[in-house]
Write a protein that holds these residues in place. Structure first.
Motif, short mmCIF file in Angstrom:
data_model
loop_
_atom_site.label_atom_id
_atom_site.label_comp_id
_atom_site.label_asym_id
_atom_site.label_seq_id
_atom_site.Cartn_x
_atom_site.Cartn_y
_atom_site.Cartn_z
N LEU A 189 0.83 -1.20 0.00
CA LEU A 189 0.00 0.00 0.00
C LEU A 189 0.87 1.26 0.00
O LEU A 189 1.93 1.27 0.64
N PRO A 190 0.42 2.30 -0.67
CA PRO A 190 1.19 3.55 -0.65
C PRO A 190 1.23 4.12 0.77
O PRO A 190 0.24 4.04 1.51
N LYS A 191 2.35 4.68 1.15
CA LYS A 191 2.51 5.21 2.52
C LYS A 191 1.78 6.52 2.74
O LYS A 191 1.49 6.89 3.87
N ASP A 192 1.46 7.23 1.65
CA ASP A 192 0.85 8.55 1.81
C ASP A 192 -0.68 8.52 1.75
O ASP A 192 -1.32 9.57 1.77
N VAL A 193 -1.28 7.33 1.70
CA VAL A 193 -2.74 7.20 1.68
C VAL A 193 -3.15 6.24 2.78
O VAL A 193 -2.63 5.13 2.88
N GLY A 194 -4.09 6.66 3.61
CA GLY A 194 -4.59 5.82 4.70
C GLY A 194 -5.81 5.04 4.25
O GLY A 194 -6.87 5.60 4.01
N HIS A 195 -5.66 3.73 4.15
CA HIS A 195 -6.77 2.86 3.75
C HIS A 195 -7.39 2.21 4.98
O HIS A 195 -6.70 1.93 5.96
N ALA A 196 -8.68 1.92 4.90
CA ALA A 196 -9.38 1.21 5.96
C ALA A 196 -9.30 -0.28 5.69
O ALA A 196 -9.49 -0.73 4.56
N GLY A 212 -10.92 -14.82 6.53
CA GLY A 212 -10.63 -16.13 5.98
C GLY A 212 -10.01 -16.10 4.60
O GLY A 212 -9.78 -17.14 4.01
N GLU A 213 -9.73 -14.93 4.07
CA GLU A 213 -9.13 -14.80 2.74
C GLU A 213 -7.94 -13.86 2.84
O GLU A 213 -7.44 -13.60 3.90
N TYR A 214 -7.53 -13.33 1.71
CA TYR A 214 -6.47 -12.34 1.71
C TYR A 214 -6.97 -11.06 2.34
O TYR A 214 -8.16 -10.76 2.35
N GLY A 215 -6.01 -10.26 2.85
CA GLY A 215 -6.37 -8.98 3.40
C GLY A 215 -6.91 -8.05 2.32
O GLY A 215 -6.55 -8.17 1.14
N MET A 216 -7.76 -7.13 2.71
CA MET A 216 -8.39 -6.24 1.74
C MET A 216 -8.71 -4.90 2.39
O MET A 216 -8.97 -4.82 3.58
N THR A 217 -8.69 -3.86 1.59
CA THR A 217 -9.10 -2.54 2.05
C THR A 217 -10.56 -2.32 1.69
O THR A 217 -11.11 -3.03 0.84
N LEU A 218 -11.18 -1.33 2.31
CA LEU A 218 -12.57 -1.03 1.98
C LEU A 218 -12.75 -0.64 0.52
O LEU A 218 -13.79 -0.86 -0.07
N CYS A 219 -11.72 -0.07 -0.08
CA CYS A 219 -11.83 0.34 -1.49
C CYS A 219 -11.51 -0.79 -2.45
O CYS A 219 -11.58 -0.61 -3.66
N GLY A 220 -11.16 -1.97 -1.93
CA GLY A 220 -11.01 -3.14 -2.78
C GLY A 220 -9.60 -3.58 -3.10
O GLY A 220 -9.41 -4.52 -3.87
N ILE A 221 -8.58 -2.96 -2.53
CA ILE A 221 -7.21 -3.42 -2.76
C ILE A 221 -7.01 -4.70 -1.96
O ILE A 221 -7.19 -4.74 -0.76
N ARG A 222 -6.65 -5.77 -2.67
CA ARG A 222 -6.51 -7.08 -2.04
C ARG A 222 -5.09 -7.59 -2.25
O ARG A 222 -4.56 -7.54 -3.36
N HIS A 223 -4.49 -8.06 -1.17
CA HIS A 223 -3.16 -8.64 -1.25
C HIS A 223 -2.95 -9.47 0.00
O HIS A 223 -3.48 -9.16 1.07
N ASP A 224 -2.16 -10.53 -0.11
CA ASP A 224 -1.96 -11.40 1.05
C ASP A 224 -1.21 -10.72 2.19
O ASP A 224 -1.26 -11.18 3.32
N SER A 225 -0.54 -9.60 1.92
CA SER A 225 0.18 -8.91 2.98
C SER A 225 -0.63 -7.80 3.65
O SER A 225 -0.18 -7.21 4.62
N VAL A 226 -1.84 -7.51 3.16
CA VAL A 226 -2.68 -6.47 3.78
C VAL A 226 -3.26 -7.02 5.07
O VAL A 226 -3.84 -8.10 5.10
N SER A 227 -3.07 -6.26 6.15
CA SER A 227 -3.61 -6.66 7.44
C SER A 227 -4.06 -5.42 8.20
O SER A 227 -3.79 -4.29 7.80
N ALA A 228 -4.75 -5.65 9.30
CA ALA A 228 -5.21 -4.55 10.14
C ALA A 228 -4.06 -4.10 11.02
O ALA A 228 -3.36 -4.91 11.62
N SER A 229 -3.85 -2.80 11.09
CA SER A 229 -2.83 -2.27 11.99
C SER A 229 -3.46 -2.11 13.37
O SER A 229 -4.67 -2.22 13.53
#
Length: 130
Positions: A49-56, A64-81
């Motif tokens: 994810l870009p460092k200058d944009v805050g995604h939810a 149970g799947e890959y991590g995802m943002t509310l806007c739909g960016i999906r990647h196995d490394s996306v997680s909740a901070s």
């Protein structure tokens, strides 16, 4: 005497993002309480994810799947901070904010205050108790 392992299940409503959880106690079903947009989501984190944009972080779609943002960016490394996502901050993703606003508008006004009841599905049904 050994106790049986607790089986936890979580069901998400993809329309209003309410969730129901079964399994803390064999007889207990719990549901989320309403939370306003600025307290409802964690900030997503990932090297992708870009460092200058805050995604939810979208827990419902990512459960149970890959991590995802509310806007739909999906990647196995996306997680909740461990930090909340704040839609009013200048770096908040506009698409995440738009999605969060739509989801928030779907919660009935009558369900926005106080504690949620522990619902029970109809006898013999396999419905998730939303």
């Amino acid at each position: 005497m050994e106790s049986e392992p607790s089986i936890k299940e979580r069901w998400f409503c993809f329309w209003c993002y309410a969730w129901t959880e079964l399994g803390h106690d064999p007889r207990e079903v719990s549901r989320s309480q309403y939370e306003a947009v600025n307290g409802r989501w964690e900030r997503a984190e990932s090297p992708e994810l870009p460092k200058d944009v805050g995604h939810a972080y979208d827990e419902a779609s990512a459960y149970g799947e890959y991590g995802m943002t509310l806007c739909g960016i999906r990647h196995d490394s996306v997680s909740a901070s461990p930090y909340p996502w704040m839609p009013d901050w200048p770096d908040a993703c506009h698409a995440c904010k738009a999605t969060a606003t739509v989801i928030d508008q779907r919660w009935p006004l009558a369900m926005r205050g106080g504690k949620r009841i522990h619902p029970t599905p109809p006898p013999g049904s396999r419905w998730p108790p939303f």
